[in-house]
Structures are given as C-alpha cells and as structure tokens.
Enzyme design. Structure first.
Site, PDB file in Angstrom:
ATOM      1  N   GLU A 164       0.827  -1.210   0.000  1.00 21.27           N
ATOM      2  CA  GLU A 164       0.000   0.000   0.000  1.00 21.27           C
ATOM      3  C   GLU A 164       0.861   1.261   0.000  1.00 21.27           C
ATOM      4  O   GLU A 164       0.757   2.137   0.858  1.00 21.27           O
ATOM      5  CB  GLU A 164      -0.961   0.007   1.188  1.00 21.27           C
ATOM      6  CG  GLU A 164      -2.021  -1.080   1.108  1.00 21.27           C
ATOM      7  CD  GLU A 164      -3.065  -0.990   2.211  1.00 21.27           C
ATOM      8  OE1 GLU A 164      -4.177  -1.504   2.018  1.00 21.27           O
ATOM      9  OE2 GLU A 164      -2.756  -0.406   3.276  1.00 21.27           O
ATOM     10  N   GLU A 321      -6.577  -7.209  -1.171  1.00 19.96           N
ATOM     11  CA  GLU A 321      -7.149  -7.103   0.169  1.00 19.96           C
ATOM     12  C   GLU A 321      -8.584  -6.598   0.095  1.00 19.96           C
ATOM     13  O   GLU A 321      -8.884  -5.674  -0.657  1.00 19.96           O
ATOM     14  CB  GLU A 321      -6.374  -6.101   1.042  1.00 19.96           C
ATOM     15  CG  GLU A 321      -5.010  -6.524   1.500  1.00 19.96           C
ATOM     16  CD  GLU A 321      -4.406  -5.478   2.427  1.00 19.96           C
ATOM     17  OE1 GLU A 321      -5.176  -4.721   3.069  1.00 19.96           O
ATOM     18  OE2 GLU A 321      -3.173  -5.394   2.489  1.00 19.96           O
ATOM     19  N   GLU A 369      -4.656  -3.891  14.672  1.00 18.25           N
ATOM     20  CA  GLU A 369      -5.714  -4.425  13.811  1.00 18.25           C
ATOM     21  C   GLU A 369      -6.358  -5.689  14.379  1.00 18.25           C
ATOM     22  O   GLU A 369      -6.942  -6.473  13.641  1.00 18.25           O
ATOM     23  CB  GLU A 369      -5.152  -4.685  12.402  1.00 18.25           C
ATOM     24  CG  GLU A 369      -4.776  -3.400  11.697  1.00 18.25           C
ATOM     25  CD  GLU A 369      -4.259  -3.615  10.288  1.00 18.25           C
ATOM     26  OE1 GLU A 369      -4.817  -3.015   9.360  1.00 18.25           O
ATOM     27  OE2 GLU A 369      -3.284  -4.374  10.114  1.00 18.25           O
TER      28      GLU A 369
END
Length: 691
Positions: A164, A321, A369
């Site tokens: 990312e 993802e 997360e």
C-alpha cells in the site's frame, strides 16, 4: 535470462509452467504473529477453505533482519515449505513497508516530516521517506537478500513490492524531499524562468532566482502557491512510483520469470497516487478495497472495481485485500450482513478480478488491527465467517470457466482524471465542499439505477469505442484535451460535463475569456461567475429536480444550444441550469449544479436514448440489479448482483447457471424466471455476443 512479459502468463507463476487461467483465493498471512504449532492448523484450514495463494512477509522486516548484519530466515523457509507442501502458492512481499526499530534508531533521518516540520516517529507503520537515499539503500539490500534466497523456491508465485505504497507516507516535506523535488522540477521545466511562468510567481512576490530556493509547500502564512501544491502532488506520486521501480527492477534482474506487483488502493478517498500512471510499471494490477458505510456503499465498490479493471486495460487483475466482515478503523465498525461477504467479493470478480484475497488469514490477537475481521476470526473455524469463507472458495471453483476472461466494454463511460481531482479540491477555491469523486460516483449510480453498463476509464483512454461519455468536474483541460473532446463529439459522441469543468490548463492557470475555457465553443455557453451554494442551500429546477453545492451564471452563446432545464428558485432563477448543444453528429451537455443520482437519471436517460444505448436488463429490475459482463473467446459471463435487500426476479434472462440458484421448474418441466436472493449473485454463461 530476460524478463517474461506479463502477457505470457496468467497473473501468478506456477512451478509446472501451466498458464491455464484459474481463480486464485486467499489472504495476507502473518505466521510470525503465532506460535509454531498454529502453522500446521493454518495450512489444514486453508485447504478446507479452498485457499490457493497467500501474501507472505508483508510486515516481517524486523523478524527477518534482527540487526544490520544479523539475519533469520529459518522461520520463513519453514513456512514457505509448509505452504508448498499444502499446494498453496506464495505472493512474497519484499517486507520493506515498515523499517525495524534498529534501523530508525541508527538512522532517524529516514523518518518522514510533516508540512509543519513534525517528525513521524516509529510505533505504527510506513515510517519512511520515499526519497531517502539511506532508506533506499537498506530496503534494496533486503530485497536483494530475499530475491536471491527464494528465487528458485517452488512456492514463489509473485513478488509483492512493499505494501500500500503511500497509504501513510505519501507527502513528506523533509530535506530529502526538498532535494528530490528540485530535481523533479528541473526535469519538468528545464529553466527557472519556465517554472516561474508555470507557477505564476509574479503573484505575491514569489519569483525564484534558482531552483535551490524552492521548497515543498510546507506550512506557510497563507495559502501556498497552487501550482506548487499541484506539482508537489505530481512529484509525490512519482517519488513512490520511483521506489516501486527500484524494487521491481532489482527483482526482475534476479528473478526475471517471477511477476512483480504491488497493491494499489483504488478506493474511497485514496487520491494521492496516480494509479493510471503506475499501472504499466507492474506485471499485473493488484488492488485493495474496503467498503465505507453509506446508502451508496455498494455503488462505490462497483465504481472502484470498474476503474481498477480499466486501469488494468481490461485484463484480469488481483484483489489483494478486502474484508470478510468488520474493519477496525471506522468510527463504528459494523459486521457484514449475510451474503455480503460473497457479494462484495464476486462484484470485484465481475469487474475483472481473477484473484480474491482478504486481509487477513487469521485475526490478530494483538496489535492495532486485532479487531479487523479475517478469514479465521477470533471465534475460530467454528464460525459463520469461516463457513462463508469456505463457501466462497467453492463458488470460485464453480466459476473457473470465467477465469482469464476480460471485461466486456460498455457503450458508455465515465472519464476519471487524477489531476483534475487533485486540482479541483485545492484550497482558496469557490467552494471547499466540492467532492470530485462523489460527483463521478453520482453519475455512476445513475447509470446503475437506469440498468445501463458504464465503464469508468482513466484520462487517455480511447473514447472512440464509446457512444456516451460523462466527464464530471473535468477541472483541468489542456488545449489538446479540449480538441480531442471536440473531435470525438463532432464525430457522433454524446458528451456530458459539469460545473467547475474546463477551468484551468495543465499549470493550474485559469482560462481567460469566461468559463468553461476551451470547452465554451463546444458547449455553446459562457459563464462569467461561479455561484456555489451554502450548506443546506438548494436551487430548484423547473424540471422538478433540486440542485445543491453549486450554480453558475450561464449565458447561451450559440443558437444551436438548447436549455434543457432552468433554475426556478434562488439567485439564478430564470437562468439556464442544464444545456445541450448539437455539435456535428453528436451533442455536448452541461450540468451546472449537483443533482445527485435521482436528478441525473432523467437527463442521462434522454442522452442514452438519443445515442441508441439501451438498458441491459428487464425494466422491472433496473436499479435493483447490476449487470457486469466478462467476455471470453467463446462465451460471455453475466454477473447479476442484487443491490437490494429483497428478492429480484429477472424474467427473460437466461443462460447456464455457473454460480447461484438455478430457476425452479414447474410441473410441466419448464424453467421459471431467474430469482436473485437478497444481496445475492448469480453468474450465467451465455453465447458470445456477435458484433
């Protein structure tokens, strides 16, 4: 050895050299978060779920390189071997996304700096400068070591560069960035006089005597130079692209037969990376997408998947993802409802994804997360989420005939321009409320509500394949683009554009003589002044629609320009709101206010009818069902997605059912109509359309 072209393979490398298209299925896998005894269980459950590929090692730099000269690959060797023995391929990350503490302690000069001069410290992720030569040196050393170690490993199916890129470190204002920015500007402009002209530095006494005087647009006493801001956006995207190239080139030299990708983020408000410009740098396009809550959230998913498919040139791409259920970073993180896990996944497949992967395989027990959903949730395999995950794996196997097929082009398109997005939403503009992507999404929702397929295409796409093109908020229009739009329209195209279009050139200089600049003659109108609306303020139109956000003071300048709707209320009452001009064999329409999907539908329907572009589905389900078509050599694959929470009956829609419920048969043996369950998806194989 030479690099194998992307067209010679289907996404992933296979040890046996097989290039037969097939769907891949899996997730990010982070075994370093778990004790060794969990790994065997992971592989067993992966096989049960139908997992065929995992992205591995994304955030493992600190585990692989314990100190500058201390390495530990034993655990990764074992995981690679376990996965291969289980028949699971590996998309191996270069692990450069987050530098380890020992590196930032030794070299704090790699840390990003904000526009306020604040250092972004370690403790989260992506704490590195894209232009840091020190970071680049250490990162490429890691990439080299990984590539040399695993070049021949049979599990290695692709390389995953970083992760990312730009998600948290897109804009760095450090001294490294300043030096790189000056070099980028020298390359772009050649001379300081050319830069002074482009930046309009006669304003506010900003004239530069040399490139060494230039800085990034750091915190200033007032609004920084707008062209400086725009160029810094361009530069920042290019700086990340340069890092992508550096890792990619090294990987291609060491492992020329292993494809290289990185995960884009064509989603929501991730505007800073010019992905249409990046697409040619990878062997196949990959994307991450997460749904934001809202009444049009599914439309945004479809829009982003559509744009990703067209960035990929219509070729299959990799959904790297998305989430099985709730995420962890929204104000309120709600789980997905029954059917949404499969529906969201298959809508990406409908728009060309040949790989469906989630973040992540096993839900983390610790870390930032830990409340983000996964294929194996905290509840374990005895859970509805895992049963849904396994069910999706079975559906993807049933859909294997569609693997490798491309997106069937539509007859209508929405033109998406990153630089107009950047420039239109800068500061010191007529309204800070303008939202480029929301206007584009409004038009896309209107197409969906009308049951008409539309492509979302980046600027530079050949428009001659389309009958209707919408160019919302096409703020930046260089003269060559204006000429191309005029040529296309006069040759029979039907163009629709909106407020705040045609306003500036490529240097963010306002076109003089009235708006919309070089599009005035094509549209047959002239605008003297913008009239944006305040929050809560509306403007009623005489066709019954309601405008928000924006109005214009329009003067019709061509006798061939027709006023389709006028303002009924407000300061513009009696003046044109929507106009259309016949131009050659085509038409050019201008919409001066935000009408939303409901207000756009009647206007768009008229244009589509004039262009001879019909709806794709029975009228009874238009707006309730989205149709997306993939085309193979001998067949078409119709993906029918129920956008609603109610069953949808599709009379007259036929084909071989590859996924979803087949029509029920009556006592006479005749099949009844196809019925989509709430939030359901059915995929049909049909005979290829004849052109």
């Amino acid at each position: 050895m030479s690099h194998t072209p992307a067209t010679a393979r289907h996404l992933l490398r296979r040890p046996d050299g097989d290039t037969t298209p097939r769907f891949s299925y899996g997730a990010d896998y982070n075994p370093e978060q778990w004790p060794r005894e969990v790994w065997d269980e992971d592989v067993r459950l992966m096989r049960e779920a139908g997992v065929t590929v995992v992205s591995l090692g994304i955030f493992s730099w600190a585990r692989l390189q314990l100190a500058e000269d201390v390495w530990d690959f034993g655990w990764l060797d074992e995981v690679m071997d376990l996965l291969h023995a289980g028949g699971i391929a590996v998309d191996l990350a270069t692990a450069t996304a987050s530098p380890p503490p020992w590196l930032t302690t030794a070299h704090p000069e790699i840390l990003p700096v904000t526009e306020r001069g604040e250092t972004l410290w370690p403790g989260a992720r992506q704490h590195w400068r894209p232009t840091s030569p020190v970071f680049r040196e250490y990162a490429l050393r890691l990439v080299t070591t990984l590539a040399e170690r695993y070049a021949e490993h049979p599990a290695l199916a692709a390389w995953h560069v970083n992760n990312e890129l730009g998600c948290h470190n897109l804009y760095d204002y450090s001294d490294d960035a300043a030096r790189a920015f000056r070099l980028w500007l020298r390359s772009r402009y050649g001379t300081i006089d050319a830069l002074n002209h482009a930046w309009g530095t006669a304003f506010w006494s900003q004239r530069y005597s040399g490139f060494e005087e230039i800085l990034p647009p750091r915190l200033a006493a007032s609004h920084p130079n707008p062209t400086q801001q725009l160029d810094f956006k361009r530069f920042s995207s290019d700086a990340l692209k340069d890092h992508l190239r550096a890792e990619r080139d090294l990987l291609r030299r060491i492992t020329p037969d292993v494809p290289v990708t990185t995960n884009f983020m064509v989603m929501n408000e991730m505007r800073g990376m010019h992905y249409a410009d990046w697409a040619s740098e990878v062997d196949f396009v990959s994307n991450d997408h997460y749904v934001l809550p809202g009444p049009r959230s599914l439309d945004e998913l479809s829009f982003s998947a559509n744009l990703t498919g067209n960035i990929a040139g219509g070729r299959p791409w990799f959904l790297m993802e998305h989430s099985t259920s709730a995420v962890n970073w929204q104000p309120v993180n709600r789980p997905k409802r029954p059917g949404e896990l499969a529906r969201d996944s298959l809508l990406h497949v409908a728009h060309g994804a040949d790989a469906v992967c989630f973040f992540q395989w096993r839900q983390s027990a610790a870390g930032a997360e830990k409340y983000h959903s996964a294929m194996v949730p905290h509840a374990g395999a005895d859970s509805e989420v895992f049963r849904s995950v396994a069910g999706l794996g079975r559906v993807l196997r049933e859909l294997e005939p569609a693997a490798g097929s491309g997106r069937a082009p539509a007859r209508a398109a929405i033109l998406f321009d990153w630089e107009s997005w950047w420039a239109a939403e800068q500061d010191s503009h007529p309204s800070s409320r303008l939202n480029y992507k929301q206007e584009a999404l409004d038009w896309y929702s209107a197409f969906l509500d009308l049951g008409v397929r539309a492509d979302v295409v980046p600027l530079g796409t050949d428009l001659d394949r389309y009958d209707v093109v919408v160019a919302p908020v096409l703020h930046m229009v260089p003269q060559p683009l204006a000429k191309e739009l005029t040529r296309w329209t006069e040759n029979g195209g039907h163009l629709l554009t909106t407020y705040f279009s045609g306003i500036v050139d490529e240097n963010d200089h306002a076109w003089l003589g009235g708006y919309p600049g070089p599009l005035r003659d094509l549209l047959g109108i002239r605008i003297e002044e913008f009239a944006p609306l305040l929050d809560g303020e509306t403007a009623e139109l005489d066709d019954g629609s309601t405008g928000t956000l924006w109005t214009d003071r329009i003067t019709v300048t061509d006798t061939g320009t027709e006023v389709l709707a006028s303002y009924r209320t407000g300061d513009r009452a009696g003046g044109p709101a929507v106009t259309r001009r016949a131009a050659g064999r085509g038409t050019a329409t201008y919409v001066s206010t935000r009408l939303g999907p409901e207000g756009l539908c009647p206007l768009l329907a008229r244009t589509l009818q004039a262009a001879g572009v019909p709806g794709d589905l029975p009228e009874s389900v238009r707006g309730r069902v989205e149709l997306t078509v993939r085309a193979g050599a001998d067949a078409e694959f119709w993906f029918l997605v129920n956008r609603t929470d109610e069953p949808a009956e599709l009379p007259g829609v036929t084909g071989e059912v590859l996924a979803g419920d087949a029509p029920e048969r009556g006592e006479d043996g005749e099949a009844g109509p196809l019925v989509l369950p709430p939030r359901g998806v059915t995929v049909l194989r049909r005979a290829a359309a004849r052109g």
